[in-house]
Design an enzyme around this catalytic site. Structure first.
Site, PDB file in Angstrom:
ATOM      1  N   ASP A 149     -12.325 -10.320  -0.757  1.00  0.00           N
ATOM      2  CA  ASP A 149     -13.906 -10.596  -0.306  1.00  0.00           C
ATOM      3  C   ASP A 149     -14.565  -9.326  -0.890  1.00  0.00           C
ATOM      4  O   ASP A 149     -14.780  -8.563  -1.495  1.00  0.00           O
ATOM      5  CB  ASP A 149     -13.686 -10.381   1.436  1.00  0.00           C
ATOM      6  CG  ASP A 149     -12.863  -8.723   1.872  1.00  0.00           C
ATOM      7  OD1 ASP A 149     -12.932  -7.568   0.781  1.00  0.00           O
ATOM      8  OD2 ASP A 149     -12.751  -8.385   3.366  1.00  0.00           O
TER       9      ASP A 149
ATOM     10  N   ASN B 272       1.728  -5.186  -3.150  1.00  0.00           N
ATOM     11  CA  ASN B 272       0.934  -5.348  -2.574  1.00  0.00           C
ATOM     12  C   ASN B 272      -0.047  -4.359  -2.303  1.00  0.00           C
ATOM     13  O   ASN B 272       0.261  -3.141  -1.321  1.00  0.00           O
ATOM     14  CB  ASN B 272       0.481  -6.277  -1.739  1.00  0.00           C
ATOM     15  CG  ASN B 272      -0.938  -6.902  -1.144  1.00  0.00           C
ATOM     16  OD1 ASN B 272      -1.351  -7.854  -2.076  1.00  0.00           O
ATOM     17  ND2 ASN B 272      -0.769  -7.045   0.286  1.00  0.00           N
TER      18      ASN B 272
ATOM     19  N   HIS C  87     -10.631  -6.209  -1.977  1.00  0.00           N
ATOM     20  CA  HIS C  87     -11.179  -6.673  -1.332  1.00  0.00           C
ATOM     21  C   HIS C  87     -12.813  -5.596  -2.394  1.00  0.00           C
ATOM     22  O   HIS C  87     -12.733  -4.448  -2.041  1.00  0.00           O
ATOM     23  CB  HIS C  87     -11.162  -5.341   0.388  1.00  0.00           C
ATOM     24  CG  HIS C  87     -10.196  -5.687   0.760  1.00  0.00           C
ATOM     25  ND1 HIS C  87     -10.037  -7.150   1.464  1.00  0.00           N
ATOM     26  CD2 HIS C  87      -8.713  -5.533   0.863  1.00  0.00           C
ATOM     27  CE1 HIS C  87      -9.568  -7.464   1.754  1.00  0.00           C
ATOM     28  NE2 HIS C  87      -8.285  -6.589   1.942  1.00  0.00           N
TER      29      HIS C  87
ATOM     30  N   GLU D  20      -6.795 -11.067  -1.178  1.00  0.00           N
ATOM     31  CA  GLU D  20      -7.172 -10.397   0.238  1.00  0.00           C
ATOM     32  C   GLU D  20      -8.507 -10.668  -0.274  1.00  0.00           C
ATOM     33  O   GLU D  20      -9.584  -9.811   0.645  1.00  0.00           O
ATOM     34  CB  GLU D  20      -6.756  -9.410   0.886  1.00  0.00           C
ATOM     35  CG  GLU D  20      -5.331  -8.967   1.713  1.00  0.00           C
ATOM     36  CD  GLU D  20      -5.281  -8.136   1.744  1.00  0.00           C
ATOM     37  OE1 GLU D  20      -5.469  -7.147   2.467  1.00  0.00           O
ATOM     38  OE2 GLU D  20      -3.726  -7.741   2.131  1.00  0.00           O
TER      39      GLU D  20
ATOM     40  N   GLU E 114       0.419  -1.419   0.405  1.00  0.00           N
ATOM     41  CA  GLU E 114      -0.107   0.192  -0.310  1.00  0.00           C
ATOM     42  C   GLU E 114       0.399   1.266  -0.236  1.00  0.00           C
ATOM     43  O   GLU E 114       0.297   2.160   0.942  1.00  0.00           O
ATOM     44  CB  GLU E 114      -0.614  -0.198   1.413  1.00  0.00           C
ATOM     45  CG  GLU E 114      -1.950  -1.725   1.295  1.00  0.00           C
ATOM     46  CD  GLU E 114      -3.099  -1.089   2.717  1.00  0.00           C
ATOM     47  OE1 GLU E 114      -2.432  -0.310   3.386  1.00  0.00           O
ATOM     48  OE2 GLU E 114      -3.623  -2.055   2.702  1.00  0.00           O
TER      49      GLU E 114
HETATM   50  O1  G3I Z   1      -5.762  -7.799  18.748  1.00  0.00           O
HETATM   51  C1  G3I Z   1      -5.923  -7.328  19.769  1.00  0.00           C
HETATM   52  C2  G3I Z   1      -6.843  -6.953  20.701  1.00  0.00           C
HETATM   53  O2  G3I Z   1      -5.966  -7.270  21.087  1.00  0.00           O
HETATM   54  C3  G3I Z   1      -7.402  -6.272  21.285  1.00  0.00           C
HETATM   55  O3  G3I Z   1      -8.442  -6.281  22.046  1.00  0.00           O
HETATM   56  C4  G3I Z   1      -7.795  -5.326  19.875  1.00  0.00           C
HETATM   57  C5  G3I Z   1      -8.863  -3.684  20.267  1.00  0.00           C
HETATM   58  O4  G3I Z   1      -9.058  -2.606  19.135  1.00  0.00           O
HETATM   59  O5  G3I Z   1      -7.127  -5.103  18.808  1.00  0.00           O
HETATM   60  C6  G3I Z   1      -7.134  -6.177  18.677  1.00  0.00           C
HETATM   61  O6  G3I Z   1      -5.842  -5.930  17.212  1.00  0.00           O
HETATM   62  C7  G3I Z   1      -6.926  -6.020  16.234  1.00  0.00           C
HETATM   63  C8  G3I Z   1      -6.200  -7.243  15.228  1.00  0.00           C
HETATM   64  O7  G3I Z   1      -6.967  -6.590  13.644  1.00  0.00           O
HETATM   65  C9  G3I Z   1      -6.641  -8.342  15.321  1.00  0.00           C
HETATM   66  O8  G3I Z   1      -8.225  -8.351  15.293  1.00  0.00           O
HETATM   67  C10 G3I Z   1      -6.617  -4.511  15.974  1.00  0.00           C
HETATM   68  O9  G3I Z   1      -6.744  -3.420  16.504  1.00  0.00           O
HETATM   69  C11 G3I Z   1      -6.770  -4.151  14.438  1.00  0.00           C
HETATM   70  O10 G3I Z   1      -6.307  -3.318  14.079  1.00  0.00           O
HETATM   71  C12 G3I Z   1      -6.337  -5.235  13.429  1.00  0.00           C
HETATM   72  O11 G3I Z   1      -7.021  -4.833  12.096  1.00  0.00           O
HETATM   73  C13 G3I Z   1      -6.359  -5.518  11.234  1.00  0.00           C
HETATM   74  C14 G3I Z   1      -6.302  -4.721   9.870  1.00  0.00           C
HETATM   75  O12 G3I Z   1      -5.101  -5.323   8.734  1.00  0.00           O
HETATM   76  C15 G3I Z   1      -5.242  -3.703  10.461  1.00  0.00           C
HETATM   77  O13 G3I Z   1      -4.642  -2.690   9.487  1.00  0.00           O
HETATM   78  C16 G3I Z   1      -7.313  -6.891  10.084  1.00  0.00           C
HETATM   79  O14 G3I Z   1      -7.279  -7.709  11.495  1.00  0.00           O
HETATM   80  C17 G3I Z   1      -6.652  -7.147   9.342  1.00  0.00           C
HETATM   81  O15 G3I Z   1      -7.327  -8.006   8.265  1.00  0.00           O
HETATM   82  C18 G3I Z   1      -6.519  -6.058   7.929  1.00  0.00           C
HETATM   83  O16 G3I Z   1      -5.455  -6.302   6.873  1.00  0.00           O
HETATM   84  C19 G3I Z   1      -5.108  -5.860   6.106  1.00  0.00           C
HETATM   85  C20 G3I Z   1      -4.147  -5.934   5.240  1.00  0.00           C
HETATM   86  O17 G3I Z   1      -2.971  -5.916   6.462  1.00  0.00           O
HETATM   87  C21 G3I Z   1      -3.816  -5.140   4.145  1.00  0.00           C
HETATM   88  N1  G3I Z   1      -5.043  -5.048   3.768  1.00  0.00           N
HETATM   89  C22 G3I Z   1      -5.855  -4.485   3.521  1.00  0.00           C
HETATM   90  C23 G3I Z   1      -6.529  -5.463   5.041  1.00  0.00           C
HETATM   91  C24 G3I Z   1      -7.897  -4.741   5.610  1.00  0.00           C
HETATM   92  O18 G3I Z   1      -7.597  -3.916   6.338  1.00  0.00           O
END
Ligand code: G3I
Length: 450
Positions: A280, A212, A249, A278, A170
């Protein structure tokens, strides 16, 4: 009725047999049944197995948060042959304090993948997002060196285990500028992407190195062109790059575009592999999911597809139900659509080709995929708009057309381009193509008024 149900029904008929005459009849029925089942034996019953039969992979993002959930791991282990850690290989997870690395979570995913014979996509070495807190205190050379140290250490740790790394994620801005995204990494100098790719290659020469991004699905978009220009530049200057990942996405306002196949094909023409990383789709539209598979299969350098999660409830956008399994782990209509498209192996029909004559009249050639056998496949082309058509069919070598019907055919010197004209049998014709080692390519056709 499924093949298994049919077999069960036939078996119960056998057990009810009483006389030799009946047994003889039933033996014949069994032979017929076995022959019929053999005819459908090629259709794989899981996504990964089907993709593998066609030289591709079909994967999913996995999260350690769900590895203790047996419903989740059962589906993941059964259906997919590729895994991307959803968050566990990101900078914040792997280097929580500077030069102190933590691979425990990522290793859990790697171990799951390895024990299930799944290939692993590393995601992501250098990204403006999900950086650990200590990075915000760095800039300039200190940040550049920290990024390179991170790339080198993580890629070295997983050397030999990763088939593709998302080296940089990105890095381009949304909108019409085609500019780089402003970020702390970008502010270390425009060559930060190149530096990251060189470091990744030096650390793991066996992994494919990918750029990516999201919103690079329309070829004409400024962001897509900016990524294409990066690839052209890297290729021209010998900077290592092997693939481009389209996150895709198709959700939250970004739709699956009509020209998606063209985009995949145009990226491949730049000399890189193409991977859908990715995927969906809002509400998991079944037709759109199937068409994404068809689009990938239409491009020989499209290696595979990864969906961004297993069940809707696991999705980063769970409210949009964008995945192939519902929260209860049940297969959705989109799952069936994807499996059918994977099993069709690129037999998903491409859009018709229409040519309009300058002086009026038009010709449309519609390709209809036919039966796929172990060593060959059939194709029908329906022509409309004129009875005096000339259809040009192009086959990808080493495939070769072995039989035609309902046309008069001539060939170019390579034997790969067939010119078909009516032979009095109407406006629908067909042909058989031998795979000769390439089971994924499919014919292209253009039509003109003769
Ligand atoms: O694990 C913690 C948890 O302990 C805490 O209580 C909670 C509170 O907010 O956060 C949890 O972590 C989160 C994590 O996902 C696991 O669920 C983060 O806040 C959250 O920001 C994170 O989001 C991820 C996101 O990337 C961050 O940018 C998504 O799961 C993940 O699917 C997403 O993936 C990205 C790719 O890497 C790049 N392309 C876009 C895609 C979607 O945004």
């Amino acid at each position: 009725m499924t093949a298994h149900a049919q077999l069960g029904r036939r078996r119960s008929m056998v057990y009810r047999a009483r006389t030799p005459l009946l047994l003889g009849t039933i033996a014949a029925v069994c032979v017929t049944t076995i022959a019929a089942l053999a005819g459908t034996a090629d259709a794989a019953t899981t996504l990964g197995a089907s993709a593998a039969e066609h030289g591709r992979y079909f994967g999913t993002a996995l999260s350690t948060a769900h590895l203790g959930d047996s419903a989740y791991t059962t589906i993941a282990g059964r259906e997919f042959n590729q895994v991307t850690p959803e968050n566990e290989m990101k900078w914040d997870a792997t280097e929580p304090s500077q030069n102190s690395f933590s691979f425990g979570q990522a290793d859990q995913i790697v171990n799951f993948a390895t024990s299930h014979n799944m290939r692993i996509r590393g995601h992501a070495l250098a990204w403006h997002s999900q950086q650990p807190g200590w990075v915000s205190g760095l800039s300039g050379t200190a940040l550049r060196n920290a990024m390179l140290n991170h790339v080198t250490t993580v890629a070295s740790h997983y050397r030999g285990k990763i088939f593709t790394w998302d080296v940089v994620n990105e890095a381009f801005a949304d909108g019409g500028s085609g500019a780089r995204r402003d970020s702390n990494l970008q502010r270390t100098g425009n060559d930060w992407i190149e530096a990251a790719f060189r470091a990744a290659r030096a650390a793991d020469s066996g992994a494919k190195l990918c750029y990516n991004d999201y919103n690079i699905d329309n070829w004409g978009d400024a962001k897509t062109q900016a990524v294409a220009n990066l690839i052209r530049d890297f290729k021209a200057r010998g900077v290592p790059i092997d693939c481009v990942g389209l996150q895709s996405h198709f959700t939250g306002g970004s739709n699956y575009p009509a020209g998606y196949r063209t985009t995949l094909s145009n990226f491949a023409a730049l000399g890189v592999d193409v991977q859908i990383t990715e995927l969906d789709i809002t509400n998991a539209n079944a037709t759109a999911y199937g068409n994404v598979v068809n689009d990938c299969y239409a491009v020989s350098r499209c290696n595979g597809i990864t969906v961004w999660g297993v069940r809707d409830s696991d999705s980063w956008r769970s409210g949009e139900n964008p995945l192939l399994f519902d929260g209860g782990g049940n297969k959705k209509a989109a799952y069936t659509s994807v499996l059918n498209a994977l099993n069709a192996g690129g037999g998903g029909n491409p859009p018709p080709s229409t040519t309009t004559q300058p002086g009026g009249g038009s010709c449309t050639a519609t390709i209809v995929a036919g039966t796929v056998f172990g060593d060959r496949y059939n194709t029908t082309i329906n022509v409309s708009g004129t009875n005096t058509w000339i259809v040009t069919v192009t086959i990808t070598a080493p495939q070769k057309i072995s039989t035609t019907w309902n046309i008069s055919a001539t060939w170019d010197s390579t034997g790969n381009i067939m010119t078909a004209r009516p032979n009095g049998s109407g406006n629908s014709f067909g042909f058989t193509t031998m795979f000769n080692g390439n089971s994924t390519a499919r014919p292209r056709a253009t039509c003109r008024v003769g």
